[in-house]
Each structure stands twice: as C-alpha cells, then as structure tokens.
Enzyme design. Sequence first.
Site, mmCIF file in Angstrom:
data_model
loop_
_atom_site.group_PDB
_atom_site.id
_atom_site.type_symbol
_atom_site.label_atom_id
_atom_site.label_comp_id
_atom_site.label_asym_id
_atom_site.label_seq_id
_atom_site.Cartn_x
_atom_site.Cartn_y
_atom_site.Cartn_z
ATOM 1 N N GLU A 169 -8.866 -7.136 -23.122
ATOM 2 C CA GLU A 169 -8.485 -8.476 -23.588
ATOM 3 C C GLU A 169 -9.380 -8.861 -24.752
ATOM 4 O O GLU A 169 -10.161 -8.045 -25.233
ATOM 5 C CB GLU A 169 -8.595 -9.488 -22.442
ATOM 6 C CG GLU A 169 -9.995 -9.606 -21.871
ATOM 7 C CD GLU A 169 -10.106 -10.574 -20.699
ATOM 8 O OE1 GLU A 169 -9.247 -11.460 -20.575
ATOM 9 O OE2 GLU A 169 -11.066 -10.437 -19.928
ATOM 10 N N ARG A 221 -7.976 -20.385 -8.721
ATOM 11 C CA ARG A 221 -8.809 -19.374 -9.387
ATOM 12 C C ARG A 221 -10.285 -19.740 -9.263
ATOM 13 O O ARG A 221 -11.134 -18.863 -9.061
ATOM 14 C CB ARG A 221 -8.403 -19.219 -10.864
ATOM 15 C CG ARG A 221 -9.089 -18.040 -11.543
ATOM 16 C CD ARG A 221 -8.532 -17.750 -12.928
ATOM 17 N NE ARG A 221 -8.790 -18.829 -13.866
ATOM 18 C CZ ARG A 221 -8.350 -18.849 -15.121
ATOM 19 N NH1 ARG A 221 -7.618 -17.848 -15.595
ATOM 20 N NH2 ARG A 221 -8.624 -19.855 -15.916
ATOM 21 N N LYS A 241 -14.221 -15.778 -13.047
ATOM 22 C CA LYS A 241 -14.533 -16.581 -14.242
ATOM 23 C C LYS A 241 -15.943 -17.122 -14.058
ATOM 24 O O LYS A 241 -16.148 -18.259 -13.616
ATOM 25 C CB LYS A 241 -13.490 -17.689 -14.422
ATOM 26 C CG LYS A 241 -13.433 -18.211 -15.849
ATOM 27 C CD LYS A 241 -12.158 -18.966 -16.102
ATOM 28 C CE LYS A 241 -12.207 -19.770 -17.378
ATOM 29 N NZ LYS A 241 -12.275 -18.990 -18.594
HETATM 30 N N1 PXG Z 1 -9.744 -14.046 -20.828
HETATM 31 C C1 PXG Z 1 -10.970 -14.591 -20.837
HETATM 32 C C2 PXG Z 1 -12.153 -13.697 -20.825
HETATM 33 C C3 PXG Z 1 -11.122 -15.992 -20.861
HETATM 34 O O1 PXG Z 1 -12.344 -16.528 -20.849
HETATM 35 C C4 PXG Z 1 -8.704 -16.198 -20.879
HETATM 36 C C5 PXG Z 1 -8.634 -14.811 -20.837
HETATM 37 C C6 PXG Z 1 -7.428 -16.988 -20.825
HETATM 38 O O2 PXG Z 1 -7.256 -17.566 -19.536
HETATM 39 P P1 PXG Z 1 -6.432 -18.910 -19.319
HETATM 40 O O3 PXG Z 1 -6.480 -19.139 -17.869
HETATM 41 O O4 PXG Z 1 -7.155 -19.979 -20.098
HETATM 42 O O5 PXG Z 1 -5.070 -18.682 -19.841
HETATM 43 C C7 PXG Z 1 -9.966 -16.815 -20.912
HETATM 44 C C8 PXG Z 1 -10.059 -18.303 -21.040
HETATM 45 C C9 PXG Z 1 -12.408 -20.784 -25.509
HETATM 46 C C10 PXG Z 1 -12.713 -20.427 -24.085
HETATM 47 O O6 PXG Z 1 -13.154 -21.592 -26.083
HETATM 48 C C11 PXG Z 1 -11.794 -19.749 -23.282
HETATM 49 C C12 PXG Z 1 -12.127 -19.475 -21.955
HETATM 50 C C13 PXG Z 1 -13.349 -19.841 -21.522
HETATM 51 C C14 PXG Z 1 -14.242 -20.468 -22.328
HETATM 52 C C15 PXG Z 1 -13.941 -20.795 -23.624
HETATM 53 O O7 PXG Z 1 -11.438 -20.247 -26.055
HETATM 54 N N2 PXG Z 1 -11.346 -18.842 -21.000
#
Ligand code: PXG
Length: 288
Positions: free
Chosen positions: A184, A52, A151
């Site tokens: 989301e 990713r 991301k």
């Molecule tokens: N959607 C968004 C917009 C995200 O930033 C997820 C979904 C979940 O993805 P994963 O791959 O982690 O299952 C994310 C995750 C936090 C935090 O503190 C989370 C994310 C980035 C920065 C901080 O919860 N990304």
Amino acid sequence: MGLKVYINGELYETEDARISVYDHGLLYGDGVFEGIRVYNGKIFRCKEHIDRLFASARAIALEMPMTRDEVAEAMRHTLDANGLTDAYIRLLVTRGIGTLGLDPYECTNPQVIIITDSLALYPPEYYEKGLELVTVPTVRNHPNAVNPRIKSMNYLNNILAKIECLQAGVTEAVMLNKEGYVAECTGDNIFIVKDGKLLTPPAHAGILEGITRGVVMELAREAGIEALEKDMTRFDLYVADECFLTGTAAEIIPVVRIDSRDIGDGKPGPTTLKLLEMFRDRTTNATG
Ligand code: PXG
C-alpha cells in the site's frame, strides 16, 4: 474560540488538552488510533471505524476503557461541542501513564482522546491531474512484526517511506512487502484497473484494511465492476489501465505516473472518475 478536545470524559480547550510525558503513547508509540470523516453531521462508517479500533486494541492487548456505544457517543458529544458538521476526527487510545520501562502492565489508565477539526483537504489538482508515485526501499511491516492490520500509533515505518518519496521529489510512496509484492502507500490503499477489473492487494500482503477500500469494493460491485483482491508486482502497476489510492482523508485520488512510467494514457481514468463520483454521491447523501 478554539476547538475543544475530549480526554477521558472531559472536554478541554486545545491549549489545555495535555497528556503526560510518561504516557507510553509518547514513550513507545504504544496505542491505537482511527481517522474518521464527518459528512453533513453524520460520522461516516462509524461502526466500521469503532470495530477496527477495538480490533487494533485487542491485537495489542489493550483493554478498552469504554464500550463501543460510549466511544460513538463521545465522538458525537465532541463534534456538537465544537459545532462541527463536516470534519475530521482523530480518535486515539494510548496505553496510559507507566514507568520508563516497557512493561505495558504497569500502565493502568489508558487515555481516550478525541480531536475534531476541519479537514485539510488535498489540493483539487491532485484529483484533476492525478498523483505521481515512486516505489521506496523501506518495506511495509512484516505481518509477524507489528501487523499492518493494527492501526497502531507507531507509524515510523511509513514515515521513513514518506521521507524517501519526498526526497525523490514525489508526494506519495508505493510500499512493497518483504516478498516484493505491492502492499500500500504510506497512508492510503492502492487499486488498479486492468481489463475492466478492479484489483487491490489482499490483507495478507501486509496492509491496513482501509474502510474507504471496503466502500470502493462495494461501489464497484454495485456498478457491475468485478472487484478482486490479488497479489501484485510493480509490473502489474506499470501495465495497469488505471490506478488510484483510497483513504479517509483522500477519498479516491487518481494516480497517473509510477516510477516515471505513465499509467494508461497518463490521465485519471474513467473507472476511477466513476467510482469517485459514486463515492461523493454516497457521502453527500450521507447514507453511510
Ligand atoms: N493504509 C494506511 C497505512 C493508513 O494509515 C489507510 C490505508 C486508509 O484507510 P481508511 O480506513 O482511512 O480508508 C490508512 C489511513 C493521512 C493519514 O493524513 C491517513 C491515515 C492515518 C493517518 C494519517 O492521510 N490512515
């Protein structure tokens, strides 16, 4: 002794780990990142996170200065240097030092940064009692702007949504897309359970395709639960039997109230709890 931070092949003490004020990561949020968990010394879904990251970099025309294997090796090296076996990894690639103008081609030295730290876990009551959500006015980025599948280091849109839910006295926000369908939350994907089926918005709704989201779809299918990607409205959320969020930090968090409506009977649901148990089993056994 403090934790060491990796920058471009070197380890630095945290207070000495510095990036230039001319880095376009700071000046423009020009860069990409990953948030990754380490369970029992194993980097969870390492390949998926690296894939990713490389896809995000490709999408913003940022040439990765390292191979996939080198990135994985650098993460292991940093974890070892810090003696961490259960941790959170923040892996960033910035565009690097440029001029004060936007031109990314003036930036020739992308910075690869690896921060490893213990994880600030969500309070246990979130998992026991469940979360409340509120729909916020800021919509998720249109896929023809900065596509949410990237991301990127520019999270201002999600931060605006976070401000809106916090102002409403609620910890997490439901973000809709421009068409009004559910996308989301600010840093987590959303799922509902309806009539025994597991439903989550598709990529075209404007979401980050979470790694945890993918694991949960797999676990559901293993448990014989039909798991589908489907466009959803707020109505679908309100009449769901169960709702939960997924993310690397959160794992699986039950949602019990949305826009002041109880979801199901207002308690974490059986399918949610079953998937959480399966997820925890998968991570503690560290089979990936
Ligand atoms: N959607 C968004 C917009 C995200 O930033 C997820 C979904 C979940 O993805 P994963 O791959 O982690 O299952 C994310 C995750 C936090 C935090 O503190 C989370 C994310 C980035 C920065 C901080 O919860 N990304």
